[in-house]
Structure formats: C-alpha cells, structure tokens
Motif scaffolding. Sequence first.
Motif, PDB file in Angstrom:
ATOM      1  N   SER A 235     -47.069 -23.478 -47.209  1.00  0.00           N
ATOM      2  CA  SER A 235     -48.392 -23.768 -46.654  1.00  0.00           C
ATOM      3  C   SER A 235     -48.843 -25.172 -47.024  1.00  0.00           C
ATOM      4  O   SER A 235     -49.397 -25.903 -46.192  1.00  0.00           O
ATOM      5  N   GLU A 236     -48.587 -25.573 -48.271  1.00  0.00           N
ATOM      6  CA  GLU A 236     -48.950 -26.917 -48.709  1.00  0.00           C
ATOM      7  C   GLU A 236     -48.143 -27.978 -47.969  1.00  0.00           C
ATOM      8  O   GLU A 236     -48.667 -29.041 -47.620  1.00  0.00           O
ATOM      9  N   VAL A 237     -46.876 -27.671 -47.715  1.00  0.00           N
ATOM     10  CA  VAL A 237     -46.024 -28.635 -47.007  1.00  0.00           C
ATOM     11  C   VAL A 237     -46.471 -28.786 -45.554  1.00  0.00           C
ATOM     12  O   VAL A 237     -46.512 -29.897 -45.018  1.00  0.00           O
TER      13      VAL A 237
ATOM     14  N   SER B 183     -55.839 -29.291 -48.964  1.00  0.00           N
ATOM     15  CA  SER B 183     -56.412 -29.207 -50.315  1.00  0.00           C
ATOM     16  C   SER B 183     -57.348 -30.381 -50.580  1.00  0.00           C
ATOM     17  O   SER B 183     -58.393 -30.225 -51.233  1.00  0.00           O
ATOM     18  N   VAL B 184     -56.989 -31.556 -50.063  1.00  0.00           N
ATOM     19  CA  VAL B 184     -57.846 -32.731 -50.231  1.00  0.00           C
ATOM     20  C   VAL B 184     -59.166 -32.529 -49.509  1.00  0.00           C
ATOM     21  O   VAL B 184     -60.251 -32.814 -50.049  1.00  0.00           O
TER      22      VAL B 184
ATOM     23  N   ILE C 290     -51.215 -18.540 -45.071  1.00  0.00           N
ATOM     24  CA  ILE C 290     -50.405 -18.034 -46.179  1.00  0.00           C
ATOM     25  C   ILE C 290     -49.954 -16.607 -45.912  1.00  0.00           C
ATOM     26  O   ILE C 290     -48.810 -16.230 -46.201  1.00  0.00           O
ATOM     27  N   ALA C 291     -50.868 -15.791 -45.341  1.00  0.00           N
ATOM     28  CA  ALA C 291     -50.494 -14.415 -45.025  1.00  0.00           C
ATOM     29  C   ALA C 291     -49.380 -14.382 -43.981  1.00  0.00           C
ATOM     30  O   ALA C 291     -48.436 -13.592 -44.087  1.00  0.00           O
TER      31      ALA C 291
ATOM     32  N   SER D 245     -46.134 -14.554 -51.834  1.00  0.00           N
ATOM     33  CA  SER D 245     -45.094 -15.192 -52.620  1.00  0.00           C
ATOM     34  C   SER D 245     -45.442 -16.651 -52.883  1.00  0.00           C
ATOM     35  O   SER D 245     -46.176 -17.286 -52.122  1.00  0.00           O
ATOM     36  N   SER D 246     -44.898 -17.180 -53.965  1.00  0.00           N
ATOM     37  CA  SER D 246     -45.112 -18.596 -54.282  1.00  0.00           C
ATOM     38  C   SER D 246     -44.466 -19.480 -53.223  1.00  0.00           C
ATOM     39  O   SER D 246     -44.958 -20.579 -52.936  1.00  0.00           O
ATOM     40  N   THR D 247     -43.369 -19.005 -52.635  1.00  0.00           N
ATOM     41  CA  THR D 247     -42.708 -19.773 -51.579  1.00  0.00           C
ATOM     42  C   THR D 247     -43.632 -19.959 -50.387  1.00  0.00           C
ATOM     43  O   THR D 247     -43.689 -21.042 -49.792  1.00  0.00           O
ATOM     44  N   ALA D 248     -44.379 -18.899 -50.032  1.00  0.00           N
ATOM     45  CA  ALA D 248     -45.317 -18.994 -48.913  1.00  0.00           C
ATOM     46  C   ALA D 248     -46.419 -20.012 -49.213  1.00  0.00           C
ATOM     47  O   ALA D 248     -46.822 -20.778 -48.336  1.00  0.00           O
TER      48      ALA D 248
END
Length: 328
Positions: free
Chosen positions: A82-84, A90-91, A159-160, A75-78
């Motif tokens: 994950s980014e939060v 990502s950097v 994410i999973a 899901s996009s929420t997951a």
Amino acid sequence: MASVAPFTLFLKWAPHNLSLQSCRSNSSKFSQKFLGFGKVSSLSIYGNGFSSSRRRSIFTCSASNNESNSSDEISSTAKIRSEVLTPFRSVRMFFYLAFMASGGLGTLIAVTQLIGALANPFRADEVPEILKGLGIDVAAVSIFAFLYSRENKAKNAQIARLSREENLSNLKVRIVDQKTIPISSLRGIARLVILAGPGSFIAESYKLSEPFTERLVERGVLVVPFATDGELPTFEFDESEDMKDLTSKRKRLWQLLPFNISEWSKWIDEQKKLANVSSDSPVYMSLRMDGRVRGSGVGYPPWNAFVAQLPPVKGLWSGLLDGMDGRV
C-alpha cells in the motif's frame, strides 16, 4: 471456518505422459516466460459433452485450516505494498493532521478571545473580527478532518483489498503433471483468469475461449477453473495433425487446477459476500501480472475484451508493459 469433507477431483489425464518445464524451488519465477507442455496423451472432443477412453487419475485435496491466513488479518506485506502504490498518502495525512491541530489551536484561542470580548463591553467592537477568525478556523478544521477521513477510508480499503490479494497469492494450484505451486509463483509470468461456477459453466467457458486461444496465450493468460459443484469437466483436445499447434496452446491455457479445495471455496465465498453476489452465481476474476486483481464479474469471462485490452508479453514491448495490463 470449519473443515469440509475431502473433495476428490477426477481427471482424465495420463500424468506419466506429461512433462512440464521445471520450476525453481527457491524463486518466484519459472525457467521460462510461459508454462509449457511436453508430450500429452491424445484426447478428443465429442459434441457438447466431454469423454475420453484414457486412464483416469484421481487425487484428493483435503481440507486444511492452517495453510493460509484469515482474510481478516492484515499482513505486513499488504501494508508495505500500500505504501509503495501510494507513497505520498502518509505525507498528505500528516499535513492534514497538522492543519487540523493548527486550526484547533486557533479555534481555542478565538473562543477564549470571544468570551473575553463578550464579557467586556469596551471590546464589543472586536467581536465581529473574532467571529470571523473563529469561522475560518472551524471551517479549516472541518475541511481537513473530511480530507483526512476520506484518505483514511481509502487507505483502509486499499489495505483490505491488498490483504485479500495476498491471501489469494497463498492459494495453491496444481499443474497437470501434479506439481503444486502457490499463485504467488506466477507473478511476473502469467495473467491468471479464475473461473468459479458449476461444471457446466466451466465447460462452456472452455468452449467460448477456443477462438481466442492463440491471442490469450500470447498475452500470458492462464485459466484456473474452480467447479463449485465438484463436477469439474475433463478438458479434451483435438489431437489431429492439423490442430497440433492450437491444441498445444489450449493445453497451456488450461493447465492449472485449484489445490486444497476448502481454502479456494472459503476465499471465493468471501469475495462474493463483499461484492454482494449470491453464493451460487458463476463468476470470473482476472489478475494482473503483479498478482493484483484487474477485474471481475458475474457470468462468462469476456475473452474478446482480454485480447483487446491486454498487451502481449513477448516481442518489442515485453517487460516494458508488464504492469500495464490494459483498462481496468
């Protein structure tokens, strides 16, 4: 997953005598920090078994294949969560790719120079220096490729896991007055402990929790018992005047029941497969205030450990420690 036959839960509650604080229909939070009870019919405990003379209520939870997303879907929420949780991942991955590209370009240049030096006898003295630079470039590419791969695996695993937790948050529970809510409505309100096993396992877990009832309630713990054999025991309580306060807290602790049995069974079976646990093993899972999985295991839940590790949700530290759910 194919649908399963409707599953009927037999509850020995008197729903018309029960009341619960109202739940906001358009909000994920209830009007109170805890879910509470009003007047409850008298019940009693008899030895090792559960029995009651009260009217038996019956409700059926039928299978549904479209109420929750497949656990394989991310899901996009997951992804956002994950980014939060890891804002700099990502950097880091971007710089790993940049360093790999730089090292790859240096390797290509070094190989070209090496070929030219080997083809020209007059440049033979340059070969050691070119080989040194080539070795540095290859080592750099290898190191940053390893770091990127490790970071990417950690990202996919997170994410999973978050996606499975989102699927869990979409599962529904029924409160004793037969209100049905998704688990996501309890985020920031309660720390859920999910029990999955035969009825005897649920009954014994219920008994083992009794000495810790008050402290578990103080820490916002609510139990969701899922009887894998369909034999959900009736939770009965001592209604004597001396036990009135404790009984009220035990009813609060054990007021939730799974709704839509097929979806719960599917989710629990998937978790057991991922953890390499046999399908018939009784298990428990504890959640944080924010809905993330805090811990899990095979066998009876460690009520004493929950009491020791979890901070209370009321008092001076209320709110400040909501996300600090003790040791994981």
